[in-house]
Enzyme design. Structure first.
Site, mmCIF file in Angstrom:
data_model
loop_
_atom_site.group_PDB
_atom_site.id
_atom_site.type_symbol
_atom_site.label_atom_id
_atom_site.label_comp_id
_atom_site.label_asym_id
_atom_site.label_seq_id
_atom_site.Cartn_x
_atom_site.Cartn_y
_atom_site.Cartn_z
ATOM 1 C CG HIS A 10 -33.107 60.201 39.012
ATOM 2 N ND1 HIS A 10 -32.178 59.788 38.278
ATOM 3 C CD2 HIS A 10 -34.327 60.016 38.481
ATOM 4 C CE1 HIS A 10 -32.733 59.015 37.290
ATOM 5 N NE2 HIS A 10 -34.044 59.142 37.405
ATOM 6 C CG HIS A 50 -27.614 51.256 39.603
ATOM 7 N ND1 HIS A 50 -28.139 51.074 38.334
ATOM 8 C CD2 HIS A 50 -26.400 50.320 39.377
ATOM 9 C CE1 HIS A 50 -27.553 50.104 37.635
ATOM 10 N NE2 HIS A 50 -26.376 49.710 38.311
ATOM 11 N NE ARG A 52 -24.902 53.263 35.456
ATOM 12 C CZ ARG A 52 -26.207 52.664 34.710
ATOM 13 N NH1 ARG A 52 -27.251 52.641 35.108
ATOM 14 N NH2 ARG A 52 -25.995 51.858 33.369
ATOM 15 C CD GLU A 77 -31.455 49.450 40.652
ATOM 16 O OE1 GLU A 77 -30.774 50.009 39.842
ATOM 17 O OE2 GLU A 77 -32.769 49.569 41.250
ATOM 18 C CD GLU A 158 -36.713 45.891 40.794
ATOM 19 O OE1 GLU A 158 -36.039 45.597 41.683
ATOM 20 O OE2 GLU A 158 -36.875 47.120 40.213
ATOM 21 C CG HIS A 197 -37.596 50.867 34.369
ATOM 22 N ND1 HIS A 197 -36.296 51.053 34.653
ATOM 23 C CD2 HIS A 197 -37.746 51.312 33.419
ATOM 24 C CE1 HIS A 197 -35.801 52.049 33.731
ATOM 25 N NE2 HIS A 197 -36.851 51.991 32.869
ATOM 26 N N GLY A 219 -38.272 55.246 41.248
ATOM 27 C CA GLY A 219 -37.247 56.220 41.241
ATOM 28 C C GLY A 219 -37.772 57.628 40.515
HETATM 29 N N1 PXP Z 1 -35.495 48.892 39.499
HETATM 30 C C1 PXP Z 1 -34.335 48.794 38.708
HETATM 31 C C2 PXP Z 1 -33.898 47.468 38.970
HETATM 32 C C3 PXP Z 1 -34.072 49.788 38.030
HETATM 33 O O1 PXP Z 1 -32.706 49.853 37.434
HETATM 34 C C4 PXP Z 1 -34.710 50.986 38.169
HETATM 35 C C5 PXP Z 1 -34.123 52.357 37.548
HETATM 36 O O2 PXP Z 1 -32.946 52.567 38.140
HETATM 37 C C6 PXP Z 1 -35.792 51.106 38.931
HETATM 38 C C7 PXP Z 1 -36.231 49.936 39.409
HETATM 39 C C8 PXP Z 1 -36.632 52.379 39.115
HETATM 40 O O3 PXP Z 1 -37.157 52.763 37.956
HETATM 41 P P1 PXP Z 1 -37.728 54.372 37.674
HETATM 42 O O4 PXP Z 1 -36.626 55.200 38.018
HETATM 43 O O5 PXP Z 1 -38.239 54.265 36.430
HETATM 44 O O6 PXP Z 1 -38.865 54.375 38.776
#
Ligand code: PXP
Length: 244
Positions: A10, A50, A52, A77, A158, A197, A219
């Protein structure tokens, strides 16, 4: 102690909102490396990015920079797309977490459907592991997904905590129970158990009941809190909640 991986995508989202068309501009902000260092200073155990396919937040140069500069492990990721796999094999992050990026790879709840993509996931897992990267798979807490992840050679899983995080108070216990069962099953199969997540300071404490939990990846909540407290304080606060 359970470890904390901080996802700083973010921070890049905010940077791209202003500077996507001016990559590398001398005045671009916020600086991803500074953000990662704030997390490290607060005690975060790893940093997650991540990459993308559409490069909506993290850019290739971010991955290379953080891989070079971070003291803590980099967790990449990634979707299972040939171009991204190629980059990951070159970067050789400490961990890679395979996540769904296309509709057809997603289970109804949002994890990577490893049951339906055995061949492609096995091939990528072997390639990454051959470069020294440990491979995680982001899956729903379902017995068949946990078993498939082990069968395909994952080092870690995970567990997707999104359904738990979004559940009504009435349904939350059931979602937690599924995470606990999946954690137990995964450990029995020799997998490291991570989760992530939608985790917040408020919903984290019950997740400590997941057996053999090694790492949480967080995150959105941390970056949101950081707007008011600063990133270092937000990460420190989360670590304190994890410790108590
Ligand atoms: N783990 C994975 C595999 C994810 O894709 C994400 C989201 O990017 C997160 C953890 C972190 O999730 P959040 O941003 O909701 O904390």
């Amino acid at each position: 102690m359970v470890k904390l991986g901080v996802n700083i995508d973010h921070v890049a989202t905010l940077r791209q909102a202003r500077y996507a068309r001016m990559p590398g501009a001398h005045n671009e902000e916020p600086c991803l490396l500074t953000a990662a260092r704030e997390c490290e200073a607060a005690g975060a155990h790893s940093i997650t990015l991540h990459l993308r396919e559409d490069r909506r937040h993290i850019q290739d140069r971010d991955i290379h920079l953080l891989r070079r500069e971070l003291k803590v492990p980099l967790n990449l990721e990634m979707g299972n797309a040939p171009e991204i796999v190629e980059i990951a094999c070159g970067v050789r992050p400490a961990y890679a977490c395979l996540v769904p990026e296309n509709r057809e790879e997603i289970t109804t709840e949002g994890g990577l459907d490893v049951v339906s993509h055995r061949e492609a996931i096995t091939a990528t897992t072997r390639r990454l592991q051959a470069t020294g990267t440990r491979v995680s798979m982001f899956i729903d807490p379902l017995p068949e997904q946990v078993q498939a992840a082990a069968d395909l050679g994952a080092d870690m899983i995970e567990l997707h905590t999104g359904a738990y995080a979004n559940a009504s108070p009435h349904d939350r216990a059931e979602e937690l129970h599924r995470l606990i069962s999946a954690g137990r099953q995964g450990h029995t199969l020799g997998l490291q158990i991570n989760a992530g997540h939608g985790i917040t300071i408020a919903n984290l404490p019950p997740l400590k009941a997941i057996p053999h939990l090694a790492e949480l990846n967080i995150g959105h909540h941390l970056i949101s809190r950081a707007l008011f407290t600063g990133l270092r304080a937000a990460v420190a606060e989360m670590l304190a909640v994890m410790r108590t």
